[in-house]
Design a protein around this motif. Structure first.
Motif, PDB file in Angstrom:
ATOM      1  N   ALA A 149      57.499  34.256  38.755  1.00 57.52           N
ATOM      2  CA  ALA A 149      57.602  32.872  38.288  1.00 57.52           C
ATOM      3  C   ALA A 149      56.654  32.615  37.126  1.00 57.52           C
ATOM      4  O   ALA A 149      56.979  31.855  36.205  1.00 57.52           O
ATOM      5  N   LEU A 150      55.484  33.246  37.128  1.00 58.95           N
ATOM      6  CA  LEU A 150      54.535  33.058  36.032  1.00 58.95           C
ATOM      7  C   LEU A 150      55.068  33.652  34.736  1.00 58.95           C
ATOM      8  O   LEU A 150      54.932  33.060  33.664  1.00 58.95           O
ATOM      9  N   THR A 151      55.717  34.826  34.815  1.00 61.32           N
ATOM     10  CA  THR A 151      56.316  35.435  33.623  1.00 61.32           C
ATOM     11  C   THR A 151      57.457  34.574  33.091  1.00 61.32           C
ATOM     12  O   THR A 151      57.568  34.345  31.872  1.00 61.32           O
ATOM     13  N   ALA A 152      58.307  34.085  33.983  1.00 65.28           N
ATOM     14  CA  ALA A 152      59.420  33.231  33.555  1.00 65.28           C
ATOM     15  C   ALA A 152      58.913  31.926  32.962  1.00 65.28           C
ATOM     16  O   ALA A 152      59.491  31.404  31.992  1.00 65.28           O
ATOM     17  N   HIS A 153      57.823  31.393  33.506  1.00 66.02           N
ATOM     18  CA  HIS A 153      57.270  30.161  32.947  1.00 66.02           C
ATOM     19  C   HIS A 153      56.666  30.410  31.575  1.00 66.02           C
ATOM     20  O   HIS A 153      56.708  29.533  30.706  1.00 66.02           O
ATOM     21  N   THR A 154      56.106  31.582  31.349  1.00 62.65           N
ATOM     22  CA  THR A 154      55.602  31.922  30.018  1.00 62.65           C
ATOM     23  C   THR A 154      56.731  31.925  28.999  1.00 62.65           C
ATOM     24  O   THR A 154      56.578  31.435  27.875  1.00 62.65           O
ATOM     25  N   VAL A 155      57.891  32.457  29.383  1.00 66.83           N
ATOM     26  CA  VAL A 155      59.056  32.441  28.490  1.00 66.83           C
ATOM     27  C   VAL A 155      59.480  31.003  28.205  1.00 66.83           C
ATOM     28  O   VAL A 155      59.802  30.652  27.056  1.00 66.83           O
ATOM     29  N   LEU A 173      49.836  25.277  29.423  1.00 62.94           N
ATOM     30  CA  LEU A 173      49.779  26.630  29.972  1.00 62.94           C
ATOM     31  C   LEU A 173      48.663  27.435  29.308  1.00 62.94           C
ATOM     32  O   LEU A 173      47.945  28.182  29.984  1.00 62.94           O
ATOM     33  N   ARG A 174      48.510  27.305  28.004  1.00 65.06           N
ATOM     34  CA  ARG A 174      47.430  28.034  27.330  1.00 65.06           C
ATOM     35  C   ARG A 174      46.066  27.527  27.775  1.00 65.06           C
ATOM     36  O   ARG A 174      45.121  28.313  27.916  1.00 65.06           O
ATOM     37  N   HIS A 175      45.955  26.219  28.007  1.00 62.75           N
ATOM     38  CA  HIS A 175      44.708  25.685  28.537  1.00 62.75           C
ATOM     39  C   HIS A 175      44.453  26.230  29.942  1.00 62.75           C
ATOM     40  O   HIS A 175      43.311  26.551  30.302  1.00 62.75           O
ATOM     41  N   ARG A 176      45.521  26.350  30.737  1.00 65.18           N
ATOM     42  CA  ARG A 176      45.378  26.892  32.087  1.00 65.18           C
ATOM     43  C   ARG A 176      44.901  28.340  32.039  1.00 65.18           C
ATOM     44  O   ARG A 176      44.078  28.765  32.864  1.00 65.18           O
ATOM     45  N   ASP A 177      45.415  29.119  31.101  1.00 67.12           N
ATOM     46  CA  ASP A 177      44.962  30.503  30.959  1.00 67.12           C
ATOM     47  C   ASP A 177      43.468  30.576  30.653  1.00 67.12           C
ATOM     48  O   ASP A 177      42.759  31.437  31.183  1.00 67.12           O
ATOM     49  N   SER A 178      42.997  29.672  29.810  1.00 64.41           N
ATOM     50  CA  SER A 178      41.559  29.659  29.497  1.00 64.41           C
ATOM     51  C   SER A 178      40.736  29.266  30.722  1.00 64.41           C
ATOM     52  O   SER A 178      39.629  29.783  30.930  1.00 64.41           O
ATOM     53  N   LEU A 179      41.259  28.377  31.564  1.00 65.75           N
ATOM     54  CA  LEU A 179      40.546  28.015  32.792  1.00 65.75           C
ATOM     55  C   LEU A 179      40.455  29.209  33.744  1.00 65.75           C
ATOM     56  O   LEU A 179      39.418  29.422  34.381  1.00 65.75           O
ATOM     57  N   VAL A 180      41.532  29.967  33.846  1.00 66.33           N
ATOM     58  CA  VAL A 180      41.513  31.162  34.693  1.00 66.33           C
ATOM     59  C   VAL A 180      40.484  32.162  34.183  1.00 66.33           C
ATOM     60  O   VAL A 180      39.732  32.765  34.965  1.00 66.33           O
ATOM     61  N   GLN A 181      40.414  32.338  32.880  1.00 66.38           N
ATOM     62  CA  GLN A 181      39.443  33.272  32.316  1.00 66.38           C
ATOM     63  C   GLN A 181      38.009  32.811  32.551  1.00 66.38           C
ATOM     64  O   GLN A 181      37.129  33.624  32.869  1.00 66.38           O
ATOM     65  N   MET A 182      37.754  31.518  32.420  1.00 70.65           N
ATOM     66  CA  MET A 182      36.400  31.022  32.649  1.00 70.65           C
ATOM     67  C   MET A 182      36.018  31.109  34.123  1.00 70.65           C
ATOM     68  O   MET A 182      34.862  31.396  34.460  1.00 70.65           O
ATOM     69  N   ALA A 183      36.983  30.879  35.019  1.00 72.06           N
ATOM     70  CA  ALA A 183      36.699  31.051  36.444  1.00 72.06           C
ATOM     71  C   ALA A 183      36.387  32.515  36.752  1.00 72.06           C
ATOM     72  O   ALA A 183      35.481  32.811  37.549  1.00 72.06           O
ATOM     73  N   ALA A 184      37.098  33.432  36.111  1.00 73.01           N
ATOM     74  CA  ALA A 184      36.833  34.857  36.318  1.00 73.01           C
ATOM     75  C   ALA A 184      35.445  35.239  35.812  1.00 73.01           C
ATOM     76  O   ALA A 184      34.771  36.104  36.397  1.00 73.01           O
ATOM     77  N   ALA A 185      35.003  34.607  34.736  1.00 72.21           N
ATOM     78  CA  ALA A 185      33.659  34.893  34.222  1.00 72.21           C
ATOM     79  C   ALA A 185      32.591  34.504  35.242  1.00 72.21           C
ATOM     80  O   ALA A 185      31.592  35.210  35.413  1.00 72.21           O
ATOM     81  N   HIS A 186      32.786  33.409  35.950  1.00 72.58           N
ATOM     82  CA  HIS A 186      31.806  32.993  36.952  1.00 72.58           C
ATOM     83  C   HIS A 186      31.867  33.878  38.191  1.00 72.58           C
ATOM     84  O   HIS A 186      30.851  34.042  38.881  1.00 72.58           O
ATOM     85  N   VAL A 187      33.012  34.471  38.488  1.00 74.59           N
ATOM     86  CA  VAL A 187      33.073  35.465  39.557  1.00 74.59           C
ATOM     87  C   VAL A 187      32.232  36.687  39.184  1.00 74.59           C
ATOM     88  O   VAL A 187      31.525  37.261  40.031  1.00 74.59           O
ATOM     89  N   GLN A 188      32.267  37.063  37.928  1.00 75.23           N
ATOM     90  CA  GLN A 188      31.416  38.161  37.470  1.00 75.23           C
ATOM     91  C   GLN A 188      29.933  37.800  37.578  1.00 75.23           C
ATOM     92  O   GLN A 188      29.100  38.657  37.895  1.00 75.23           O
ATOM     93  N   HIS A 189      29.599  36.541  37.339  1.00 79.57           N
ATOM     94  CA  HIS A 189      28.204  36.108  37.514  1.00 79.57           C
ATOM     95  C   HIS A 189      27.792  36.208  38.978  1.00 79.57           C
ATOM     96  O   HIS A 189      26.652  36.576  39.287  1.00 79.57           O
ATOM     97  N   LEU A 190      28.720  35.878  39.891  1.00 76.49           N
ATOM     98  CA  LEU A 190      28.439  36.043  41.318  1.00 76.49           C
ATOM     99  C   LEU A 190      28.142  37.498  41.647  1.00 76.49           C
ATOM    100  O   LEU A 190      27.157  37.819  42.342  1.00 76.49           O
ATOM    101  N   GLN A 191      28.965  38.391  41.152  1.00 77.73           N
ATOM    102  CA  GLN A 191      28.776  39.810  41.426  1.00 77.73           C
ATOM    103  C   GLN A 191      27.469  40.324  40.820  1.00 77.73           C
ATOM    104  O   GLN A 191      26.781  41.152  41.430  1.00 77.73           O
ATOM    105  N   LYS A 192      27.122  39.833  39.653  1.00 70.30           N
ATOM    106  CA  LYS A 192      25.870  40.260  39.021  1.00 70.30           C
ATOM    107  C   LYS A 192      24.661  39.805  39.842  1.00 70.30           C
ATOM    108  O   LYS A 192      23.712  40.574  40.046  1.00 70.30           O
TER     109      LYS A 192
END
Length: 460
Positions: free
Chosen positions: A314-320, A149-168
């Motif tokens: 479901a994401l909050t419950a899975h974090t727990v 799950l922590r690895h998945r969170d880092s993947l989401v953050q890196m994907a968001a960074a590339h969305v910012q590159h698209l916008q730039k």
């Protein structure tokens, strides 16, 4: 002679008669973990060299384990330094040595000289006299899911960074598409970006690729696609889009692995348990949600539908689940669980006065998830939504978020330890009790002032 004896007694007292704590763990060792070197301290009577250093290569860590076994060590204490402690922790745990993983803030040495040798000796002393408390760590199967799950969170953050590159890149070409569309990575946005990368420059042709449910009109989208299509920015746009899609594929693979690991967990669903009711707040799947039915898996594992609680997804419950697991016996009660999640006041008293009552700062993921859930109750018509709004009006938004997150933590603990379903009527009974207490208080105050309260119905 008497004067000389008194001076000698003072000198001896200054050097030797120091009170010491009784030893509770005689077979305790202390380990100071570093990136490239590990320092280990054992009791002085176990080895002529009670402090040794080892490299962090796997072969050296096994030599460390063998030396501890040679010294008859049964328990060790180490700080949770980054991720450096994980390989050594796993090696010692597999050898049957109890590992006490402690918070670095709890073992601070007195001011003065600091070195790795002193640190490991200090850890060994504190652990031998029973002054250290191990941090909470779930079982191995839960740790696997937590890592994913922590690895998945880092993947989401890196994907968001590339969305910012698209916008730039779009901004540098003065294409205002990302200001017209609410989601540049949606169906319409991706179709238009793919056409731009393939060489299409006609705004009218590009605007016709919009999805029928997009709020922006075709004319507005045409205006947003008039700009300066420079080669270097088109190159950046293409690479950013490829990187975004690559991370989306990694997220799909990660979700498959998480689903497989969840199936290995035992089911706590009773045979006579009712079927999972439909989601009270159905919505279209979002991009960062799981690619499988996480809600059903959580219901099977816990035996209780946590998503029935308002604001708990479901994401909050899975974090727990990933951070705590299924064994809740390690927490004394709901208050202890809320304290572990850093949602309780951290009272600092001096001279009989409370100097500070702020909650502890922590990177606890359950804390962050429950705070986000509490903040989403702003417009909820449930009891928890009313509680959040009343608390916010009285104490302000930050305190209301903390108080509501604390209440959510206690509700989750109660449901998972009792196996009962979430029931909103319990809060209605509590509200009625509060109303009666408030009414009796107002009557007493009115009587003290020489007045009498009359209900509106009786007065009419």
């Amino acid at each position: 002679m008497s004067r000389k004896r008194s001076q000698q007694a003072k000198r001896e007292g200054r050097g030797g008669a120091v009170p010491s704590l009784s030893c509770i763990e005689p077979n305790a060792a202390g380990i100071d973990v570093g990136a490239t070197e590990v320092y280990v301290a054992v009791p002085p009577d176990r080895d002529p060299s009670p402090v040794r250093s080892f490299a962090t290569f796997t072969e050296d860590l096994h030599r460390l384990k063998a030396w501890l076994q040679q010294c008859s060590i049964t328990t060790v204490a180490m700080e949770s330094t980054g991720v450096y402690w994980i390989p050594l922790f796993q090696i010692l745990e597999s050898a049957g040595i109890e590992v006490c993983l402690v918070n670095a803030h709890h073992v601070k040495h007195v001011p003065g000289r600091k070195s790795d040798v002193i640190d490991c000796q200090w850890l060994q002393y504190l652990h031998s006299v029973g002054l250290l408390r191990a941090s909470f760590r779930p079982e191995e199967r839960i740790c696997v899911i937590r890592s994913l799950l922590r690895h998945r969170d880092s993947l989401v953050q890196m994907a968001a960074a590339h969305v910012q590159h698209l916008q730039k890149a779009l901004t540098q070409m003065n294409l205002q598409l990302h200001h017209v569309l609410s989601d540049i990575t949606g169906q319409s946005g991706l179709a238009i970006l793919d056409a731009i990368i393939k060489g299409e420059r006609n705004p009218a042709v590009l605007a016709k690729l919009r999805y029928s449910q997009v709020r922006a009109s075709e004319e507005v989208i045409m205006k947003s696609l008039v700009g300066d299509y420079r080669r270097e920015h088109l190159f950046t746009l293409r690479q950013s889009l490829e990187a975004y899609r690559y991370y989306q594929s990694l997220l799909r693979d990660c979700d498959q692995q998480i689903e497989q690991e969840l199936k290995n967990l035992d089911s706590h669903l009773p045979p006579e348990a009712p079927a999972l009711p439909p989601d009270r707040h159905p919505h279209r799947p979002r991009k960062n949600e799981f690619r499988f039915d996480m809600r059903s898996e959580l219901y099977r594992i816990y035996g209780v539908d946590l998503t029935a609680i308002p604001s708990i997804s479901a994401l909050t419950a899975h974090t727990v689940l990933a951070e705590v697991g299924t064994d809740w016996s390690k927490f004394r009660d709901g208050q202890a669980f809320a304290s572990w999640a850093c949602l309780c006041p951290n009272n600092k008293k001096s001279g009989g006065k409370i100097l500070s009552a702020q909650t502890r700062r922590s990177a606890n993921r359950v804390n962050r998830a429950l705070r986000l859930a509490a903040q989403s109750l702003q417009k909820s018509k449930s009891y928890l939504g009313n509680y959040y709004r009343k608390t916010r009006a009285r104490l302000g938004a930050p305190s209301a978020i903390t108080a509501t997150a604390h209440k959510l933590a206690r509700i989750i603990f109660h449901l998972l330890t009792t196996g009962k379903a979430y029931d909103e009527s319990v809060f209605a009974i509590e509200e009625q009790r509060q109303r009666l207490r408030l009414e009796s208080k107002l009557k007493r105050q009115a009587q003290q002032l020489g007045y009498q309260l009359i209900p509106l119905q009786a007065a009419s």
